[in-house]
Design an enzyme around this catalytic site. Structure first.
Site, PDB file in Angstrom:
ATOM      1  N   ARG A  49     -87.148 -23.222 -95.243  1.00 29.74           N
ATOM      2  CA  ARG A  49     -86.093 -22.720 -96.121  1.00 29.74           C
ATOM      3  C   ARG A  49     -84.854 -23.576 -95.965  1.00 29.74           C
ATOM      4  O   ARG A  49     -84.604 -24.115 -94.898  1.00 29.74           O
ATOM      5  CB  ARG A  49     -85.683 -21.282 -95.739  1.00 29.74           C
ATOM      6  N   TYR A 154    -100.018 -17.876 -78.200  1.00 30.54           N
ATOM      7  CA  TYR A 154     -98.995 -18.928 -78.212  1.00 30.54           C
ATOM      8  C   TYR A 154     -99.315 -19.985 -77.146  1.00 30.54           C
ATOM      9  O   TYR A 154     -99.272 -21.187 -77.408  1.00 30.54           O
ATOM     10  CB  TYR A 154     -97.642 -18.262 -77.936  1.00 30.54           C
ATOM     11  N   LYS A 158    -100.321 -23.925 -77.352  1.00 31.95           N
ATOM     12  CA  LYS A 158     -99.536 -24.964 -76.655  1.00 31.95           C
ATOM     13  C   LYS A 158    -100.454 -25.881 -75.849  1.00 31.95           C
ATOM     14  O   LYS A 158    -100.282 -27.105 -75.871  1.00 31.95           O
ATOM     15  CB  LYS A 158     -98.475 -24.334 -75.738  1.00 31.95           C
TER      16      LYS A 158
END
Ligand code: SER
Length: 336
Positions: A49, A154, A158
């Site tokens: 954005r 997560y 990683k």
């Protein structure tokens, strides 16, 4: 990988850098830092954005969804990118709420970004994390090379990113480099949905409320670092002499290890009436408990001169001053 001046060691000077995830906690500060160092016109900030402010207005900016390989590759070519700083990602606690979607962004996005870097032979930076470790990792003085069996989606992404970066270097000779960041504390842009975020929230609430309710239990130690040290670490690593980089990817870096009560005590030196209490969030507490208590950062120090400047009290002083200057409403909307 990155050079400010002309040719030094046979590696070409990097002239054009693309950053993903530029509106995030790291990107919001790293983009201006890189623009200052390498020239604003040479740093293309990208994000999902456009947010008014220095990232989108202080130099080139484009909307980019990192999994859109075609759009990514198009920007690489049109901007003439020779280094990618791939920051886009979903943080640990938020990722647990949507494992499939966050895998797609975190692992899929990393793969897409590496492919774009490979097409152009661009250097590549990947931010790994203390989350790349798990409960079977030695938690104190966690070595650079050790057991990595994370129990969060997560963390799994990683480790995947670390291995992919190793693979692209081995297979294609790509100049991949990376750091395992600890919790990062900063005041420009809030983190969103991480486990270490309490150590950011606590400073905002100290200024606005004079008190803080921690979702992390007392006695829970995690590695942390102040953002200025993180920015310098990225640049030092990316400018380091390639022949010195034995580990190359995923260097342990940390400036301090503390538990919530110690941050509270540090804040009390400046705001004596500050109070902390606890309402532990089981999800984030379980994540925190699976991560190391303190990393061994000797490889980063030896191979490229990692030297963080801020300890807990120096960081506390700076954080409180900066937040006080901004006024008490800054930081609202911080809560996950
Ligand atoms: N600070 C991050 C998180 O809490 C760890 O990489 O998710």
């Amino acid at each position: 990988a990155l050079r400010r001046g002309g040719p030094g060691d046979g590696y070409p000077a990097v002239k054009r850098i693309l950053v993903t995830g530029s509106n995030g906690q790291i990107g919001a500060e790293l983009v201006p830092y890189l623009r200052e160092r390498y020239g604003a016109e040479n740093v293309l900030a990208t994000a999902r954005r456009r947010v008014p402010g220095p990232v989108s207005e202080g130099g080139p900016f484009e909307i980019l969804e990192v999994r859109d390989g075609r759009a990514f590759s198009g920007l690489m070519g049109s901007f003439g990118v020779d280094a990618v700083i791939h920051l886009a990602g979903v943080l640990s606690a938020r990722a647990e709420a949507d494992p499939q979607g966050s895998w797609d962004v975190n692992a899929g996005g990393c793969f897409a970004a590496l492919e774009c870097a490979r097409e152009r032979g661009a250097a590549f930076f990947f931010p790994s994390s203390i989350a790349a470790f798990g409960p079977s990792t030695p938690p104190d003085g966690t070595p650079q090379v050790t057991i990595q069996r994370p129990t969060t989606i997560y963390g799994v992404a990683k480790v995947t990113g670390e291995l992919l970066c190793d693979y692209y270097h081995l297979k294609y000779g790509l100049d991949t480099r990376g750091l395992r960041f600890p919790g990062l504390i900063s005041y420009e842009a809030p983190p969103g949905g991480g486990t270490t975020d309490y150590a950011v929230h606590i400073y905002y609430e100290a200024v606005s409320q004079g008190r803080y309710t921690s979702y992390i239990a007392p006695g829970t130690f995690m590695d942390m670092m102040y953002m200025p040290d993180a920015l310098e670490a990225v640049v030092r690593l990316m400018e380091a002499e390639p022949s010195k980089l034995v580990h190359r990817n995923a260097y342990n870096v940390s400036a301090m290890s503390f538990e919530p009560g110690q941050v509270a005590a540090s804040i009390r030196k400046r705001i004596p009436s500050f109070e902390i209490d606890y309402a532990v969030d089981p999800v984030r507490q379980a994540i925190a408990a699976s991560w190391p208590r303190s990393l061994d950062c000797s490889a980063a120090r030896a191979e490229w001169g990692f030297a963080p400047k801020y300890d807990l009290d120096a960081m506390t002083t700076d954080m409180l001053e900066k937040i006080q200057k901004r006024g008490p409403t800054a930081g609202s909307g911080l809560h996950f």
